[in-house]
Design an enzyme around this catalytic site. Structure first.
Site, PDB file in Angstrom:
ATOM      1  N   ARG A 252      46.949  73.060  63.783  1.00 42.24           N
ATOM      2  CA  ARG A 252      47.264  72.561  62.463  1.00 42.24           C
ATOM      3  C   ARG A 252      48.632  72.647  62.346  1.00 42.24           C
ATOM      4  O   ARG A 252      49.072  72.897  60.894  1.00 42.24           O
ATOM      5  CB  ARG A 252      46.330  73.098  61.293  1.00 42.24           C
ATOM      6  CG  ARG A 252      44.720  72.903  61.369  1.00 42.24           C
ATOM      7  CD  ARG A 252      44.304  71.300  61.553  1.00 42.24           C
ATOM      8  NE  ARG A 252      42.781  71.268  61.900  1.00 42.24           N
ATOM      9  CZ  ARG A 252      42.298  71.241  63.090  1.00 42.24           C
ATOM     10  NH1 ARG A 252      43.145  71.207  64.053  1.00 42.24           N
ATOM     11  NH2 ARG A 252      41.055  71.115  63.315  1.00 42.24           N
TER      12      ARG A 252
ATOM     13  N   SER B 105      39.634  69.599  53.793  1.00 48.62           N
ATOM     14  CA  SER B 105      39.812  71.040  54.052  1.00 48.62           C
ATOM     15  C   SER B 105      40.858  71.688  53.108  1.00 48.62           C
ATOM     16  O   SER B 105      42.326  71.250  53.830  1.00 48.62           O
ATOM     17  CB  SER B 105      39.662  71.468  55.478  1.00 48.62           C
ATOM     18  OG  SER B 105      38.311  71.062  55.879  1.00 48.62           O
TER      19      SER B 105
ATOM     20  N   GLU C 299      46.594  74.048  53.476  1.00 49.76           N
ATOM     21  CA  GLU C 299      46.866  72.959  54.686  1.00 49.76           C
ATOM     22  C   GLU C 299      47.963  71.802  53.845  1.00 49.76           C
ATOM     23  O   GLU C 299      48.774  71.450  54.287  1.00 49.76           O
ATOM     24  CB  GLU C 299      45.664  72.557  55.153  1.00 49.76           C
ATOM     25  CG  GLU C 299      44.945  73.254  56.204  1.00 49.76           C
ATOM     26  CD  GLU C 299      43.970  72.308  57.201  1.00 49.76           C
ATOM     27  OE1 GLU C 299      44.212  70.977  57.048  1.00 49.76           O
ATOM     28  OE2 GLU C 299      43.079  72.949  57.364  1.00 49.76           O
TER      29      GLU C 299
END
Length: 347
Positions: free
Chosen positions: A175, A247, A343
């Site tokens: 990520r 998320s 994130e």
């Protein structure tokens, strides 16, 4: 690559204007831009660099699915909307496909399957644009973008020049990529190229796919695409119905020693061994165990089916989202000694 039409004589010019960004972020956060431009052609990029210099930089906005926008964006906001999908080359070992940075990621995956270019089906229904996909190195259901990535064309906004990047140049990690660490607002990703392996092989490593009834018999790329869409719709809220950014936290990765201590203290710990000997912990499980699933804090809350997803219950602003995120992080840190990393990007 094809480009959408723009007014004759204006394709290489940009005129900033005030804009409401509320419908341009999937959280639905109330946000206004003092200076907004929409990029629909690579020909506009030199003008973008000139404007960015005049405004002290630029914030590049894609699908708005991975951002926590403030109430007011004082600087220049550049909305990347360059379209186009094309087959670059049909090699014996791969289909080489290119897409414009402004293409919808999910729409691109669907278009690839309709053309017989299989290999991205596990990444179906991920929100956002093609141009944002390398930034996050998106991944789901056993496939990560860097496994299908060939290269990209980026515009260096600060230097006013076009740059070609390989996977090595992008410095992909879980990520993560160089785009998260370079100076904010430096890069606009113009197009991305993918190598989709031939012959096609299904990736069914993820437990939910291995046991999905639609994949019990004949397995095809389209069947996997449909199964992934069904699973995601069951687990994750639709941003069109309730504002969210998917998320919100990364799954934290800990050392083997940390994992041993946590496993001893918490026998139900959900974790996944990594190739380097470390362990990835399920952030959703950690949050759920701290009692946050379904709870609210002011106008925001944690989704009642997926603890990784924070939702806007109506009228929320960035400060509300971050207050909830910080409260969750504090509880997880206090109980497990693990730091959760958000994130979404905060301009």
């Amino acid at each position: 690559m094809s480009n959408s039409a723009a007014p004759v004589g204006e394709i290489d010019t940009l005129t900033p204007m005030a804009a409401d960004l509320t419908p341009l972020n999937t959280f639905g956060l109330v946000s206004k831009a003092a200076a907004y431009v929409r990029i629909v052609s690579p020909a506009q990029l030199p003008a973008l660099s000139r404007l960015a210099q005049a405004h002290g930089g630029a914030f590049v906005l894609g699908g708005g699915s991975n951002v926590v926008l403030p109430s007011t964006m004082e600087g220049l906001v550049a909305h990347m909307a360059i379209p186009g999908i094309r087959l670059v080359e049909a090699r014996g070992d791969a289909w080489i496909v290119e897409a414009g940075g402004g293409e919808s990621w999910h729409g691109f995956v669907d278009a690839c399957l309709r053309n017989g270019w299989d290999g991205l089906e596990n990444l179906a229904l991920i929100p956002g644009t093609v141009g944002a996909s390398p930034v996050q190195n998106i991944g789901a259901y056993g496939v990560e973008l860097d496994q299908r990535f060939l290269g990209l064309t980026a515009w260096d906004i600060a230097r006013g020049e076009r740059v070609e990047m390989s996977a090595r140049d992008c410095r992909f990690a879980y990520r993560d990529s160089r785009f998260k660490h370079d100076a904010p607002g430096r890069w606009a990703i113009v197009s991305v190229r993918f190598a989709l392996p031939r012959p096609w092989q299904p990736v069914l490593d993820y437990p939910d796919l291995r046991t999905h009834p639609a994949l019990a018999d004949a397995v095809s790329a389209r069947a996997i695409f449909d199964a992934v869409c069904a699973i995601r719709r069951q687990k994750l809220p639709d941003p069109a119905v309730i504002g969210n950014a998917g998320s919100f936290f990364k799954n934290p990765i800990v050392t083997a020693a940390q994992h041993a201590v946590l496993s001893d203290r918490f026998p139900g710990l959900v974790s996944y061994p990594q190739a380097d000997g470390r362990y990835k912990l399920a952030a959703g499980w950690l949050i759920d165990q701290c009692g946050w699933k379904g709870r609210s804090l002011g106008p925001v809350g944690v989704h009642d089916r997926q603890a990784l997803v924070l939702v806007n219950r109506g009228g929320a602003r960035a400060a509300d989202i971050m207050a909830l995120a910080n409260a969750i992080r504090a509880d997880v840190q206090a109980r497990y000694g693990v730091d959760l990393e958000p994130e979404p990007v905060r301009p």
